[in-house]
Motif scaffolding. Sequence first.
Motif, mmCIF file in Angstrom:
data_model
loop_
_atom_site.group_PDB
_atom_site.id
_atom_site.type_symbol
_atom_site.label_atom_id
_atom_site.label_comp_id
_atom_site.label_asym_id
_atom_site.label_seq_id
_atom_site.Cartn_x
_atom_site.Cartn_y
_atom_site.Cartn_z
ATOM 1 N N LYS A 1 0.808 -1.218 0.000
ATOM 2 C CA LYS A 1 0.000 0.000 0.000
ATOM 3 C C LYS A 1 0.844 1.272 0.000
ATOM 4 O O LYS A 1 0.323 2.361 -0.207
ATOM 5 C CB LYS A 1 -0.965 0.013 1.190
ATOM 6 N N PHE A 2 2.160 1.141 0.194
ATOM 7 C CA PHE A 2 3.058 2.293 0.146
ATOM 8 C C PHE A 2 3.784 2.392 -1.195
ATOM 9 O O PHE A 2 4.581 3.296 -1.403
ATOM 10 C CB PHE A 2 4.121 2.208 1.249
ATOM 11 N N GLN A 3 3.533 1.429 -2.117
ATOM 12 C CA GLN A 3 4.383 1.286 -3.305
ATOM 13 C C GLN A 3 3.757 1.828 -4.599
ATOM 14 O O GLN A 3 2.542 1.849 -4.763
ATOM 15 C CB GLN A 3 4.729 -0.189 -3.510
ATOM 16 N N TYR A 4 4.671 2.209 -5.496
ATOM 17 C CA TYR A 4 4.325 2.540 -6.884
ATOM 18 C C TYR A 4 5.409 1.938 -7.777
ATOM 19 O O TYR A 4 6.613 2.073 -7.497
ATOM 20 C CB TYR A 4 4.261 4.050 -7.108
ATOM 21 N N SER A 5 5.000 1.271 -8.858
ATOM 22 C CA SER A 5 5.940 0.645 -9.782
ATOM 23 C C SER A 5 6.048 1.486 -11.054
ATOM 24 O O SER A 5 5.071 1.629 -11.800
ATOM 25 C CB SER A 5 5.479 -0.775 -10.130
ATOM 26 N N LEU A 6 7.216 2.045 -11.284
ATOM 27 C CA LEU A 6 7.446 2.918 -12.438
ATOM 28 C C LEU A 6 7.845 2.092 -13.654
ATOM 29 O O LEU A 6 8.856 1.388 -13.635
ATOM 30 C CB LEU A 6 8.540 3.932 -12.121
ATOM 31 N N GLU A 7 7.050 2.188 -14.714
ATOM 32 C CA GLU A 7 7.353 1.497 -15.969
ATOM 33 C C GLU A 7 8.226 2.399 -16.833
ATOM 34 O O GLU A 7 7.865 3.533 -17.127
ATOM 35 C CB GLU A 7 6.059 1.160 -16.717
ATOM 36 N N TRP A 8 9.354 1.866 -17.257
ATOM 37 C CA TRP A 8 10.304 2.668 -18.018
ATOM 38 C C TRP A 8 10.020 2.632 -19.514
ATOM 39 O O TRP A 8 9.643 1.605 -20.063
ATOM 40 C CB TRP A 8 11.728 2.170 -17.778
ATOM 41 N N GLU A 9 10.220 3.772 -20.144
ATOM 42 C CA GLU A 9 10.274 3.899 -21.590
ATOM 43 C C GLU A 9 11.627 4.521 -21.924
ATOM 44 O O GLU A 9 12.273 5.121 -21.062
ATOM 45 C CB GLU A 9 9.158 4.834 -22.093
ATOM 46 N N LYS A 10 12.055 4.412 -23.172
ATOM 47 C CA LYS A 10 13.295 5.059 -23.584
ATOM 48 C C LYS A 10 13.164 6.583 -23.436
ATOM 49 O O LYS A 10 12.100 7.148 -23.637
ATOM 50 C CB LYS A 10 13.632 4.701 -25.032
ATOM 51 N N ASP A 11 14.248 7.234 -23.050
ATOM 52 C CA ASP A 11 14.301 8.694 -22.898
ATOM 53 C C ASP A 11 13.364 9.201 -21.797
ATOM 54 O O ASP A 11 12.755 10.261 -21.908
ATOM 55 C CB ASP A 11 13.971 9.406 -24.221
ATOM 56 N N GLN A 12 13.269 8.430 -20.736
ATOM 57 C CA GLN A 12 12.448 8.833 -19.585
ATOM 58 C C GLN A 12 13.374 9.221 -18.436
ATOM 59 O O GLN A 12 14.413 8.586 -18.211
ATOM 60 C CB GLN A 12 11.534 7.675 -19.170
ATOM 61 N N LEU A 13 12.988 10.247 -17.705
ATOM 62 C CA LEU A 13 13.811 10.784 -16.619
ATOM 63 C C LEU A 13 13.017 10.727 -15.320
ATOM 64 O O LEU A 13 11.867 11.164 -15.266
ATOM 65 C CB LEU A 13 14.195 12.232 -16.938
ATOM 66 N N ALA A 14 13.620 10.170 -14.284
ATOM 67 C CA ALA A 14 12.984 10.129 -12.963
ATOM 68 C C ALA A 14 13.925 10.735 -11.931
ATOM 69 O O ALA A 14 15.149 10.599 -12.025
ATOM 70 C CB ALA A 14 12.634 8.698 -12.577
ATOM 71 N N ILE A 15 13.334 11.416 -10.952
ATOM 72 C CA ILE A 15 14.084 12.029 -9.854
ATOM 73 C C ILE A 15 13.367 11.677 -8.564
ATOM 74 O O ILE A 15 12.137 11.764 -8.502
ATOM 75 C CB ILE A 15 14.121 13.569 -9.976
ATOM 76 N N TRP A 16 14.112 11.301 -7.534
ATOM 77 C CA TRP A 16 13.460 11.043 -6.255
ATOM 78 C C TRP A 16 14.318 11.525 -5.088
ATOM 79 O O TRP A 16 15.526 11.712 -5.200
ATOM 80 C CB TRP A 16 13.106 9.571 -6.085
ATOM 81 N N ASP A 17 13.635 11.730 -3.963
ATOM 82 C CA ASP A 17 14.258 12.166 -2.729
ATOM 83 C C ASP A 17 14.572 10.927 -1.899
ATOM 84 O O ASP A 17 13.662 10.218 -1.461
ATOM 85 C CB ASP A 17 13.300 13.103 -1.971
#
Length: 263
Positions: A224-240
Amino acid sequence: MFKIIPNKKNIGAEITGNVKKISKKDFKFFFKALELYGMIFFRRQKLNSSDYIAFAKHFGKLAKYPRLKGLSTKYKQITVVQRKATDKGPSFGEQFHTDSIYTKKPPRFTMLYSKLVPKKGRANTEFSSQYLAYDYLSKSIKNKLIKVKGRYSSEGPISVTTRERVKEKGRKIEELKSIHKIIKKINSKNTIYCSPGHLVGFSPNLKNSEKVKKQLFKHQVKKKFQYSLEWEKDQLAIWDNRSMLHQATPFKGNRIMHRITIL
């Protein structure tokens, strides 16, 4: 113009727009989004290494990853996080953790930019909100951990996932160790700052410490605390890293990500 699309339960958010066309006002918007959601991501970003570093510098001082060499002499701050089809062990980062917590000054932010990815839905990165994890902690556990620090090591359980890349591109370093408070406050919100992949003990030591550690790890990564990020080419993610745990999902195949960590 950038638009924000929060994920379910506010665990991360997508932001639409071109990150090469940004203003100081936009960066204030990004910082606020990171504070609220812990992770943000952008699809369809065409960035060369200079663009990527220029964007990252707006968030703070770029860190050097102690365990691997950089992309090149010019781009030392970019680390190549790679999975090869021939790799036999687990994927790099395949256990919930927060980056480089075993250093005295761990990076506040981590960025990943996808250069080569398998079919969408494979090789995801899973995030677990430690804002939510803290909110759902029992009062007794909160009181037990409020003054406790975690002891961390670069040779913790997750170190097995770096072995393939360290053999190819690694640095010869001694074990790195650190001690950090487990409960942190980010402005008005509390978070659990504890890396299951690196924790080796508590300071001061707790009664039934192994039992407490197992209970804490199990709690931190509840679905219940999770999120699954699906990657595509040329995708940028930033996290704390203070408010999000993350892990790579198991897969067979090829993937290349460029990573920057920011103090």
